[in-house]
Write a protein that holds these residues in place. Structure first.
Motif, PDB file in Angstrom:
ATOM      1  N   GLN A 125     -25.233 -33.124  25.621  1.00  0.00           N
ATOM      2  CA  GLN A 125     -25.597 -32.606  26.727  1.00  0.00           C
ATOM      3  C   GLN A 125     -23.956 -32.200  26.332  1.00  0.00           C
ATOM      4  O   GLN A 125     -23.581 -31.682  26.900  1.00  0.00           O
ATOM      5  N   ARG A 126     -22.946 -33.307  27.103  1.00  0.00           N
ATOM      6  CA  ARG A 126     -22.335 -33.576  27.550  1.00  0.00           C
ATOM      7  C   ARG A 126     -20.929 -32.728  25.909  1.00  0.00           C
ATOM      8  O   ARG A 126     -19.941 -31.733  26.702  1.00  0.00           O
ATOM      9  N   VAL A 127     -21.126 -33.440  25.021  1.00  0.00           N
ATOM     10  CA  VAL A 127     -20.804 -33.035  23.629  1.00  0.00           C
ATOM     11  C   VAL A 127     -20.461 -30.835  24.165  1.00  0.00           C
ATOM     12  O   VAL A 127     -19.862 -30.053  23.534  1.00  0.00           O
ATOM     13  N   MET A 128     -22.108 -30.640  23.837  1.00  0.00           N
ATOM     14  CA  MET A 128     -22.327 -29.267  23.450  1.00  0.00           C
ATOM     15  C   MET A 128     -21.957 -28.957  24.648  1.00  0.00           C
ATOM     16  O   MET A 128     -21.357 -27.679  24.821  1.00  0.00           O
ATOM     17  N   ARG A 129     -21.874 -29.129  26.387  1.00  0.00           N
ATOM     18  CA  ARG A 129     -21.342 -27.868  27.033  1.00  0.00           C
ATOM     19  C   ARG A 129     -19.391 -28.157  26.458  1.00  0.00           C
ATOM     20  O   ARG A 129     -19.341 -27.141  27.300  1.00  0.00           O
ATOM     21  N   ASN A 130     -18.753 -29.477  26.247  1.00  0.00           N
ATOM     22  CA  ASN A 130     -17.425 -29.297  26.001  1.00  0.00           C
ATOM     23  C   ASN A 130     -17.617 -28.514  24.804  1.00  0.00           C
ATOM     24  O   ASN A 130     -15.675 -27.570  25.239  1.00  0.00           O
ATOM     25  N   ALA A 131     -18.013 -27.993  24.142  1.00  0.00           N
ATOM     26  CA  ALA A 131     -17.404 -27.604  23.028  1.00  0.00           C
ATOM     27  C   ALA A 131     -17.958 -25.639  23.283  1.00  0.00           C
ATOM     28  O   ALA A 131     -17.314 -24.860  22.652  1.00  0.00           O
ATOM     29  N   LEU A 132     -19.172 -25.411  24.378  1.00  0.00           N
ATOM     30  CA  LEU A 132     -19.211 -24.117  24.961  1.00  0.00           C
ATOM     31  C   LEU A 132     -17.900 -23.951  24.983  1.00  0.00           C
ATOM     32  O   LEU A 132     -17.725 -22.899  25.385  1.00  0.00           O
ATOM     33  N   LEU A 133     -17.475 -24.824  26.487  1.00  0.00           N
ATOM     34  CA  LEU A 133     -15.816 -24.265  27.049  1.00  0.00           C
ATOM     35  C   LEU A 133     -15.222 -24.191  25.894  1.00  0.00           C
ATOM     36  O   LEU A 133     -14.302 -23.291  27.013  1.00  0.00           O
ATOM     37  N   THR A 134     -15.138 -24.721  25.077  1.00  0.00           N
ATOM     38  CA  THR A 134     -13.383 -24.731  24.329  1.00  0.00           C
ATOM     39  C   THR A 134     -14.008 -23.372  23.601  1.00  0.00           C
ATOM     40  O   THR A 134     -12.714 -22.633  23.574  1.00  0.00           O
ATOM     41  N   ALA A 135     -14.870 -23.426  23.299  1.00  0.00           N
ATOM     42  CA  ALA A 135     -15.445 -21.391  22.510  1.00  0.00           C
ATOM     43  C   ALA A 135     -14.721 -21.143  23.063  1.00  0.00           C
ATOM     44  O   ALA A 135     -14.809 -19.567  22.909  1.00  0.00           O
ATOM     45  N   LEU A 136     -15.714 -20.587  24.591  1.00  0.00           N
ATOM     46  CA  LEU A 136     -15.338 -20.064  25.843  1.00  0.00           C
ATOM     47  C   LEU A 136     -13.440 -19.978  25.778  1.00  0.00           C
ATOM     48  O   LEU A 136     -13.203 -18.529  26.182  1.00  0.00           O
ATOM     49  N   GLN A 137     -12.431 -20.838  25.950  1.00  0.00           N
ATOM     50  CA  GLN A 137     -11.600 -20.507  26.315  1.00  0.00           C
ATOM     51  C   GLN A 137     -10.818 -19.904  24.894  1.00  0.00           C
ATOM     52  O   GLN A 137      -9.589 -19.511  25.563  1.00  0.00           O
ATOM     53  N   ILE A 138     -11.403 -20.121  23.601  1.00  0.00           N
ATOM     54  CA  ILE A 138     -10.391 -19.575  22.861  1.00  0.00           C
ATOM     55  C   ILE A 138     -10.766 -18.508  22.763  1.00  0.00           C
ATOM     56  O   ILE A 138     -10.273 -17.670  22.769  1.00  0.00           O
ATOM     57  N   ARG A 139     -11.765 -17.649  23.115  1.00  0.00           N
ATOM     58  CA  ARG A 139     -12.858 -16.081  23.070  1.00  0.00           C
ATOM     59  C   ARG A 139     -11.938 -15.754  24.308  1.00  0.00           C
ATOM     60  O   ARG A 139     -11.649 -14.750  23.871  1.00  0.00           O
ATOM     61  N   ILE A 140     -11.789 -16.437  25.779  1.00  0.00           N
ATOM     62  CA  ILE A 140     -10.840 -15.778  26.145  1.00  0.00           C
ATOM     63  C   ILE A 140      -9.140 -15.508  25.469  1.00  0.00           C
ATOM     64  O   ILE A 140      -8.429 -14.208  26.119  1.00  0.00           O
ATOM     65  N   HIS A 141      -8.627 -16.389  25.213  1.00  0.00           N
ATOM     66  CA  HIS A 141      -7.129 -16.357  25.007  1.00  0.00           C
ATOM     67  C   HIS A 141      -7.268 -15.358  23.578  1.00  0.00           C
ATOM     68  O   HIS A 141      -6.418 -14.702  23.444  1.00  0.00           O
ATOM     69  N   ASN A 142      -8.056 -15.235  22.422  1.00  0.00           N
ATOM     70  CA  ASN A 142      -8.258 -14.635  21.821  1.00  0.00           C
ATOM     71  C   ASN A 142      -8.294 -12.830  22.430  1.00  0.00           C
ATOM     72  O   ASN A 142      -7.591 -11.817  22.162  1.00  0.00           O
ATOM     73  N   ASN A 143      -9.072 -12.460  23.540  1.00  0.00           N
ATOM     74  CA  ASN A 143      -9.399 -11.493  23.627  1.00  0.00           C
ATOM     75  C   ASN A 143      -7.867 -11.326  24.725  1.00  0.00           C
ATOM     76  O   ASN A 143      -7.257  -9.844  24.246  1.00  0.00           O
ATOM     77  N   ASN A 144      -7.214 -11.886  25.203  1.00  0.00           N
ATOM     78  CA  ASN A 144      -5.744 -11.639  26.060  1.00  0.00           C
ATOM     79  C   ASN A 144      -4.978 -11.510  25.127  1.00  0.00           C
ATOM     80  O   ASN A 144      -4.081 -10.510  25.623  1.00  0.00           O
ATOM     81  N   THR A 145      -4.790 -12.238  23.960  1.00  0.00           N
ATOM     82  CA  THR A 145      -3.666 -11.739  22.723  1.00  0.00           C
ATOM     83  C   THR A 145      -4.077 -10.152  22.692  1.00  0.00           C
ATOM     84  O   THR A 145      -3.198  -9.535  22.246  1.00  0.00           O
ATOM     85  N   ASN A 146      -5.651  -9.811  21.719  1.00  0.00           N
ATOM     86  CA  ASN A 146      -5.709  -8.742  21.606  1.00  0.00           C
ATOM     87  C   ASN A 146      -5.107  -7.915  22.269  1.00  0.00           C
ATOM     88  O   ASN A 146      -4.078  -6.788  21.722  1.00  0.00           O
ATOM     89  N   LYS A 147      -5.572  -7.832  23.739  1.00  0.00           N
ATOM     90  CA  LYS A 147      -5.201  -6.861  25.205  1.00  0.00           C
ATOM     91  C   LYS A 147      -3.227  -7.136  24.761  1.00  0.00           C
ATOM     92  O   LYS A 147      -2.612  -6.006  24.899  1.00  0.00           O
ATOM     93  N   MET A 148      -3.146  -8.248  24.434  1.00  0.00           N
ATOM     94  CA  MET A 148      -1.613  -8.178  24.864  1.00  0.00           C
ATOM     95  C   MET A 148      -0.373  -7.004  23.442  1.00  0.00           C
ATOM     96  O   MET A 148       0.171  -6.406  23.893  1.00  0.00           O
ATOM     97  N   LYS A 149      -1.567  -7.278  22.462  1.00  0.00           N
ATOM     98  CA  LYS A 149      -1.538  -6.733  20.986  1.00  0.00           C
ATOM     99  C   LYS A 149      -1.336  -4.999  20.859  1.00  0.00           C
ATOM    100  O   LYS A 149      -0.835  -4.348  20.290  1.00  0.00           O
TER     101      LYS A 149
END
Length: 315
Positions: free
Chosen positions: A30-54
């Protein structure tokens, strides 16, 4: 018997150990899955912000509209404004540019250029910068993006430019009566940009393992919990992918075909030359086929045999 009891107890101890180990593995996974989801969410937010900046960097005065203007920040407005003033061909679009900017930003001219005045603007969240005029002089302007603090600040133009976490924050700040307490017009705007679902359960059942709460969170939904006595309403929100609307296509060939048929049906009679029928009798053209006649009669009346008929008989 004693040996048997000891054996049973040993088996129970082994069984308890296995259960304990499975619980540890379950918690670890459960902890591994939660950490993986949080990491994926952070990557997605970062990509969205990067795309918006571009996207903000690629926007121009000509491509700017009331939707994508929400991708800009204050510095982007000053950058585009300065570029417009430098280009003589673009100055005619300045009024159009400012009218679009005003839909997402507060723009004020700083008439008193003093440090204390500028500090007051900055304390209110404005960014101040100087824009060069045609005559070479400079005018300072203060620009601040419209804050989305209340649900009434949400529009069809900006709903695609906020995150699910921001939406939950706005909902949490504005009401406590549940999803149904929001006006239908605001709900239509929200559902234009987000997948929304709700559930109301007793407080002690909402977070049960394997329940809808856990499934929604694992699927990337943000959640707002609203207490209603011993029950809780959970509002789940997730950004909805922007779907391109298919362009309507018209089959002009079919329309032209129908039009041709209509024209033919109306005008054909005027353009067709009919040959007059020749009613004159030509005995040379007569053949035995000319005498063929069919008619209905009872079977008993049709017993006349062919050999009984001669060419000399008069009918």
């Amino acid at each position: 018997m004693t040996h048997g009891k000891i054996k049973i107890r040993n088996n129970q101890i082994i069984l308890y150990q296995k259960i304990w180990w499975l619980d540890i593995k379950h918690l670890f996974l459960q902890r591994v899955m939660r950490n993986a989801l949080l990491t994926a969410l952070q990557i997605r937010i970062h990509n969205n912000n990067t795309n918006k900046m571009k996207q903000a960097k690629t926007l121009t005065v000509k491509t700017l509209n009331k939707g994508n203007v929400w991708d800009l920040q204050e510095n982007d407005v000053f950058r585009m404004w300065t570029a417009t003033m430098k280009d003589a061909d673009m100055k005619e679009n300045l009024r159009h540019f400012l009218s679009i900017v005003n839909t997402a930003f507060d723009v004020e001219e700083v008439k008193i250029d003093k440090p204390e005045v500028i500090k007051k603007y900055e304390a209110r969240g404005f960014k101040v910068s100087a824009i060069k005029n045609d005559d070479g002089s400079k005018t300072k302007w203060a620009v601040k993006k419209h804050p989305i603090m209340r649900i009434t600040d949400l529009t069809y133009e900006n709903i695609h430019h906020i995150s699910a976490a921001k939406l939950i924050e706005v909902l949490d700040r504005n009401f406590g009566g549940g999803w149904d307490s929001i006006s239908q017009s605001i709900r239509d705007i929200i559902e234009q940009g987000f997948d929304i679902s709700t559930t109301t359960l007793p407080q002690d059942r909402l977070h049960n393992p394997g329940g809808i709460y856990e499934k929604k969170v694992n699927d990337g939904f943000e959640v707002l919990e609203i207490k209603k006595g011993t029950w809780v309403e959970a509002i789940f929100a997730k950004v909805k992918p922007i779907m391109e609307k298919p362009k309507a296509s018209i089959d002009y060939s079919e329309r032209e075909s129908k039009k041709d048929d209509e024209d033919y049906s109306e005008d054909a009679m005027d353009h067709i030359d009919y040959e007059e029928e020749d009613d004159s009798f030509d005995e040379d053209k007569l053949t035995e086929e000319s005498y063929r006649t069919t008619f209905d009669a009872p079977d008993g009346d049709l017993n006349l045999e062919a050999e009984e008929v001669s060419d000399e008989e008069d009918f």
